[in-house]
Design an enzyme around this catalytic site. Structure first.
Site, short mmCIF file in Angstrom:
data_model
loop_
_atom_site.label_atom_id
_atom_site.label_comp_id
_atom_site.label_asym_id
_atom_site.label_seq_id
_atom_site.Cartn_x
_atom_site.Cartn_y
_atom_site.Cartn_z
N TRP A 120 0.82 -1.21 0.00
CA TRP A 120 0.00 0.00 0.00
C TRP A 120 0.84 1.25 0.00
O TRP A 120 0.57 2.20 -0.76
CB TRP A 120 -1.00 -0.02 1.17
CG TRP A 120 -2.04 -1.07 0.94
CD1 TRP A 120 -2.24 -2.21 1.67
CD2 TRP A 120 -3.01 -1.12 -0.13
NE1 TRP A 120 -3.26 -2.95 1.12
CE2 TRP A 120 -3.75 -2.31 0.03
CE3 TRP A 120 -3.32 -0.28 -1.20
CZ2 TRP A 120 -4.79 -2.67 -0.84
CZ3 TRP A 120 -4.35 -0.64 -2.06
CH2 TRP A 120 -5.06 -1.82 -1.87
N ASP A 180 -1.99 6.23 6.48
CA ASP A 180 -3.05 5.44 5.84
C ASP A 180 -3.45 4.38 6.87
O ASP A 180 -2.72 3.41 7.07
CB ASP A 180 -2.51 4.80 4.55
CG ASP A 180 -3.52 3.84 3.91
OD1 ASP A 180 -4.60 3.62 4.48
OD2 ASP A 180 -3.20 3.31 2.82
N LYS A 230 -12.87 -1.95 5.62
CA LYS A 230 -12.14 -2.93 6.41
C LYS A 230 -12.72 -3.00 7.82
O LYS A 230 -13.05 -4.06 8.31
CB LYS A 230 -10.65 -2.58 6.49
CG LYS A 230 -10.01 -2.14 5.17
CD LYS A 230 -9.86 -3.28 4.17
CE LYS A 230 -9.48 -2.84 2.76
NZ LYS A 230 -8.23 -2.14 2.58
C1 PLP Z 1 -7.69 -1.56 1.23
C2 PLP Z 1 -6.62 -0.56 1.38
C3 PLP Z 1 -6.46 0.52 0.52
C4 PLP Z 1 -7.28 0.68 -0.76
O1 PLP Z 1 -8.52 1.10 -0.54
P1 PLP Z 1 -9.52 1.34 -1.78
O2 PLP Z 1 -10.78 1.66 -1.07
O3 PLP Z 1 -9.57 0.08 -2.58
O4 PLP Z 1 -8.99 2.47 -2.57
C5 PLP Z 1 -5.47 1.45 0.77
N1 PLP Z 1 -4.65 1.30 1.83
C6 PLP Z 1 -4.77 0.26 2.68
C7 PLP Z 1 -3.83 0.16 3.84
C8 PLP Z 1 -5.75 -0.69 2.49
O5 PLP Z 1 -5.86 -1.72 3.34
#
Ligand code: PLP
Length: 368
Positions: free
Chosen positions: A101, A175, A199
């Site tokens: 990521w 993030d 998530k």
């Molecule tokens: C799932 C995830 C993303 C991507 O999210 P999207 O909604 O598909 O853009 C980005 N960063 C992390 C750490 C993730 O787990």
């Protein structure tokens, strides 16, 4: 009705109570005669849903008054562009790359800013975390980006870096898509946090941004208006139509979170205790087993995403089929890593992890 335990990395399992509440409200929300999906986002009904969601989230995550909560769209990946569009001023941005990521983040930022690699764990194949004292932080960096929980590789920062103590005045951007609300947050170390909801907070479609006030109002001229944090904030996340149903579902999840307790603890602190217990149970079993293997350094292991391997990979298909038959869903690992991955977000009860460990034990015995 007992539902199977769902270990999906995302979109992930949601609390059954939340889904049931949504089902009960589906055709007629609180006597309004409307589904939440059918309401004007500017009407008073949705207004109360929005206000409660914002207030509950601020309380749950103990978000200080000088941080704005924005409900956006586009997911974590869109934020990889939206953050540099708003915060970089076109200048240098420092990235710590610890897995897939953050790798995606640094790549996207290059379209709008000048990203620099401050540290990386590539030499350990993303199974460790670089010591903050070793990061190469530039005085002129506009911000420092980390992914505080790498969903695919299963490494997690158990303490956010204190950039001030490292001699940097740059705001920290995290993030936190895959561990938001799984643990308490030290906001004094954070400038901006972003994450997709799918998530740990609700369904896909909602993106959460928590941003310190002084970071608003610096967007590049090319930044789309709907992605300018200042515009979004000034319009109460309603510059454009927000993802109303996802906000409603996240709001129900926030209420569920507030009801959770562990001993004296409640809300996110209770979840953190429960998440520690769940993760310890699974990692301890994996470490004690002759069949399963987790490659991540112990002090960097994610409490949310547990990648693991069968030492005999020829057994992978039998493992997944047996797990599914035992009511344990979506355990296949990410294609870039292989093996298995158990995502054990807030909505996964301890009983789900116990059932997984029991299945793994039984499977190991039959193959011994
Ligand atoms: C799932 C995830 C993303 C991507 O999210 P999207 O909604 O598909 O853009 C980005 N960063 C992390 C750490 C993730 O787990």
């Amino acid at each position: 009705m007992a539902r199977p335990f769902n270990f999906s990395a995302g979109p992930a399992a949601m609390p059954a109570e939340v889904l049931q509440q949504a089902a009960d409200d589906m055709l007629d929300w609180h006597g309004s005669g409307m589904s939440v999906m059918e309401m004007s986002h500017r009407g008073k009904e949705f207004g109360t849903i929005m206000e409660s969601a914002l207030a509950d989230l601020r309380e749950l995550l103990a978000i200080p008054e000088n941080f704005h909560i924005l409900f956006m769209q586009g997911g974590g990946l869109a934020e990889n562009a939206i953050v540099p569009l708003n915060l970089s001023r076109g200048g240098q941005v420092d990235f710590v790359v610890t897995g897939s990521w953050s790798q995606k983040s640094i790549k996207e930022a290059a379209r709008y800013a000048q990203p620099a690699l401050a540290a990386s764990n590539a030499d350990s194949n993303h199974t460790t975390l670089p010591e903050p004292g070793s990061w190469k932080l530039a005085a002129q960096a506009q911000y420092v980006h980390i992914c505080s929980n790498e969903t695919i590789h299963g490494v997690e920062f158990h303490e956010l870096p204190d950039l001030k103590a490292l001699g940097s005045d740059a705001p920290l951007v995290i993030d936190f898509s895959s561990h938001v609300a799984s643990r308490t947050i030290d906001w004094s170390r954070v400038g901006l946090a972003f994450g997709g909801a799918q998530k740990n907070l609700g369904p896909a479609g909602l993106t959460l941004v928590v941003v310190r006030e002084d970071l608003l109002g610096h967007a590049l001229p090319i930044c789309p208006s709907a992605f300018d944090y200042k515009t979004v904030s000034a319009n109460g996340s309603m510059y454009n139509t927000p993802p109303t149903y996802s906000i409603y579902m996240a709001g129900l999840t926030f209420q569920w979170l507030k009801r959770q307790t562990e001993g004296e603890l409640s809300g996110v602190a209770a979840m953190e205790q429960r998440n520690i217990a769940k993760a310890s149970l699974l990692y301890d079993y994996i470490d004690s087993s002759a069949l399963y293997l987790n490659k991540v350094a112990r002090d960097c292991r994610s409490r949310m995403n547990v990648p693991f391997f069968l030492r005999d990979e020829a057994l992978n298909d039998a493992f997944l089929a047996g797990a599914k038959a035992a009511g344990l869903l979506q355990l296949k690992g990410h294609k870039s890593v292989g093996g298995m991955r158990a995502s054990i977000y807030n909505a996964m009860p301890l009983e789900g992890v116990q059932a997984l460990v029991q299945f793994m034990r039984d499977f190991e015995k039959t193959r011994a």
